[in-house]
Design an enzyme around this catalytic site. Structure first.
Site, short mmCIF file in Angstrom:
data_model
loop_
_atom_site.label_atom_id
_atom_site.label_comp_id
_atom_site.label_asym_id
_atom_site.label_seq_id
_atom_site.Cartn_x
_atom_site.Cartn_y
_atom_site.Cartn_z
N VAL A 168 -1.35 -15.50 -22.96
CA VAL A 168 -2.23 -15.77 -24.09
C VAL A 168 -2.82 -17.17 -23.94
O VAL A 168 -2.08 -18.14 -23.73
CB VAL A 168 -1.46 -15.63 -25.43
N ASP B 156 7.53 -2.71 -31.73
CA ASP B 156 8.14 -3.90 -31.11
C ASP B 156 8.26 -4.98 -32.19
O ASP B 156 8.05 -6.16 -31.93
CB ASP B 156 7.28 -4.40 -29.94
P1 ADP Z 1 3.47 -10.50 -25.56
O1 ADP Z 1 3.20 -9.04 -25.42
O2 ADP Z 1 3.40 -11.23 -24.29
O3 ADP Z 1 4.69 -10.77 -26.40
P2 ADP Z 1 2.04 -11.46 -27.89
O4 ADP Z 1 0.85 -10.78 -28.45
O5 ADP Z 1 3.31 -11.32 -28.64
O6 ADP Z 1 2.21 -11.05 -26.37
O7 ADP Z 1 1.68 -13.01 -27.75
C1 ADP Z 1 2.57 -13.92 -27.18
C2 ADP Z 1 2.59 -15.19 -28.00
O8 ADP Z 1 1.28 -15.73 -28.05
C3 ADP Z 1 3.00 -14.99 -29.41
O9 ADP Z 1 4.40 -15.10 -29.57
C4 ADP Z 1 2.30 -16.09 -30.14
O10 ADP Z 1 3.05 -17.28 -30.08
C5 ADP Z 1 1.03 -16.27 -29.32
N1 ADP Z 1 -0.08 -15.54 -29.92
C6 ADP Z 1 -0.49 -14.29 -29.66
N2 ADP Z 1 -1.56 -13.95 -30.39
C7 ADP Z 1 -1.84 -15.03 -31.13
C8 ADP Z 1 -2.85 -15.32 -32.10
N3 ADP Z 1 -3.78 -14.43 -32.43
N4 ADP Z 1 -2.84 -16.54 -32.65
C9 ADP Z 1 -1.90 -17.45 -32.34
N5 ADP Z 1 -0.96 -17.25 -31.44
C10 ADP Z 1 -0.91 -16.05 -30.84
MG MG Z 2 5.22 -10.54 -28.32
#
Ligand code: ADP
Ligand code: MG
Length: 507
Positions: A254, A390
């Protein structure tokens, strides 16, 4: 005419007057024996081959000196030959790393050559000189050190020790061996071998580490194609800047970025790019979330694994859209390009909101968070027709006093063959977290499951195995029901969410 043929006149030439010539003498004088003897006596410095000078040793008696002379001359000749050979050797080898030695063609035996100072650097002479360019590479001369003297062999401890010390220069640059200035170091073979082994294992280790690092860069999903996609977003003005990586997970990376504008619609000021990893290993384990999702089932079977990754991004986009429509706090989708999903940033001034697990909440806020999460799960299930699949304190962010749901690429509809099992797992995670955080009214996973789904699965002794068996039986019945109704009755991918599950689906 003068018989001598030599005139008395001083000859004139272009270079001025010639040097005075010897007084003229007649041929008869030249042939005179008396004159010859006189001349011989005068010039006694020239030894005569025929008549040795008085007092000179008899050559016939002293043959050793001849032999010695011959040997000395031969040695001199051989040295000159060897010198020439060395020059040719140097010229032949040049700077080449592989060199050819002409050693075997040398005429002078090393022992005889031992007084030659050339190319030899004496340890003792140079070791105190801190400015010497380099340590001597050559070992001391080996072989007989002279008549009746000791034998110096390659096993000589001192010679060997010094040679070992010099050989440390060949170790990898990371191995600090010191400069040895002022020290006559003699490393025993045992110590040298141990150091050499250490050097080798260090080199192997660093190669492994380097490899891992390289590999992990590739694993961060930002391969050249992804970089190009990201670059295109910036050059198209959708993004102003890509600032840096917020998180590197197993399935995605991300990034934080500054939003620009998309077809005259302003993009949020701060956005994130969720780049789904193109390394496929992790996704293999997650096929069950997508291949049985009827919304994607037709496409899944036809796609190569690389394209399946795009489906994950697409799935997250559809799920987020559904959630937004139902008023669930979650990121707003901005754009999807292949396996990159751009969405609004949850946080402020480049700092992402903390995960629920990291948020420092007062007991009241924690109880409030629990109520919010419970409600979110119900809305998700009943209004959005989704099971997060999840859900845990890792995928809920705490921002502006609200719980925000993220990471919904694996979310499925409750009619998914394992949908209810996924829901029970979510409930277990949430219930465990809030109970651990001391939220008094937090329900057990079983109660939570029923509260979210609206179902009435018997809780009984709160036996998990029994509860899950009940859930699986429900899923089976539901699947039969779905098959009877036909898949067409459900909305296709990207379409509006279907109506909430009819209670009879689980009858
Ligand atoms: P993964 O499948 O790798 O767990 P996530 O969607 O959970 O992916 O994103 C990983 C991390 O990135 C999250 O734990 C969060 O800290 C950050 N993150 C993801 N999306 C956002 C967002 N829209 N705004 C802020 N932080 C985000
Ligand atoms: Mg995640």
């Amino acid at each position: 005419m003068d018989q001598s043929g030599v005139t008395a006149e001083t000859p004139k030439g272009p270079w001025g007057p010639a040097a005075p010539t010897a007084p003229p003498c007649s041929l008869a004088d030249v042939m005179s024996e008396q004159l010859a003897r006189q001349l011989e006596e005068e010039d006694h410095t020239f030894p005569s081959a025929t008549s040795p000078a008085p007092g000179a040793p008899d050559a016939a008696c002293d043959t050793t000196s001849d032999l010695m002379l011959a040997q000395v001359l031969q040695l001199q000749f051989d040295r000159e030959f060897d010198e020439q050979l060395r020059r040719e050797e140097r010229k032949f080898n040049g700077d080449s790393k592989v060199s050819i030695s002409f050693e075997n063609y040398r005429m002078v035996h090393p022992y005889e050559d031992s007084d030659s100072s050339e190319d030899e650097v004496d340890w003792q002479d140079t070791r105190h000189d801190p400015y010497r360019a380099e340590k001597p590479q050559t070992a001391p001369r080996r072989g007989f050190a002279g008549k009746g003297k000791n034998i110096t062999t390659k096993h000589d401890e001192v010679a060997c020790g010094r040679k070992n010390t010099a050989r440390m220069d060949n170790f990898a640059p990371e191995v600090h061996v010191g400069d040895g200035v002022g020290m006559d170091l003699k490393l025993s073979n045992q110590v040298f071998n141990a150091l050499k082994q250490h050097d080798h294992s260090e080199q192997r280790r660093s190669a492994r580490l380097h490899d891992k690092k390289e590999h992990s860069t590739a694993e961060q999903a930002v391969d050249p194609r992804t970089r190009l996609l990201m670059f295109k977003m910036v050059s198209a003005g959708v993004l102003e800047n890509i600032n840096g990586c917020i998180s590197t997970g197993k399935e995605s990376v991300v990034f934080h970025a500054d939003g620009g504008s998309l077809e005259d619609t302003p993009v949020p000021q701060e956005v994130v790019l969720k780049v789904f990893k193109t390394t496929l290993n992790e996704f293999r384990n997650r096929d069950r979330y997508i291949k049985d999702d009827y919304r994607f089932i037709d496409r899944f079977s036809k796609l190569n694994p690389r394209k399946v990754i795009r489906l994950w991004a697409e799935k997250e986009m559809h799920n987020l859209s559904r959630m937004r429509k139902a008023g669930v706090p979650c990121p707003d989708v901005v754009l999807l390009r292949k396996h990159i999903l751009v969405m609004s940033f949850i946080g402020r001034d480049h700092s992402p909101a903390p995960k629920l697990k990291d948020a420092a909440l007062s007991p009241e806020d924690m109880a409030d968070a629990y109520q919010q999460v419970l409600q979110l799960m119900q809305v998700l299930f009943q209004d959005c027709n989704l099971v997060h699949a999840d859900l845990s304190e890792y995928n809920i962010l705490w921002h502006d006093g609200k719980a925000w749901l993220i990471d919904v690429s694996q979310s499925v509809e409750p009619t998914h063959p394992h949908g209810l099992e996924f829901l029970f797992r979510d409930c277990r995670n949430i219930s465990t977290f809030f109970q651990k955080r001391g939220v008094g009214g937090a329900m057990s996973a079983f109660q939570l499951f029923n509260a979210v789904s609206g179902l009435d699965v018997p809780v009984g002794e709160e036996n998990e195995a029994e509860f899950i068996a009940e859930i699986v039986a429900l899923e089976k019945r539901n699947e039969d029901h779905v098959q009877r109704r036909g898949k067409k009755a459900f909305p296709a991918a990207g379409e509006e969410a279907g109506p909430p599950l009819e209670p009879d689906a689980y009858d």
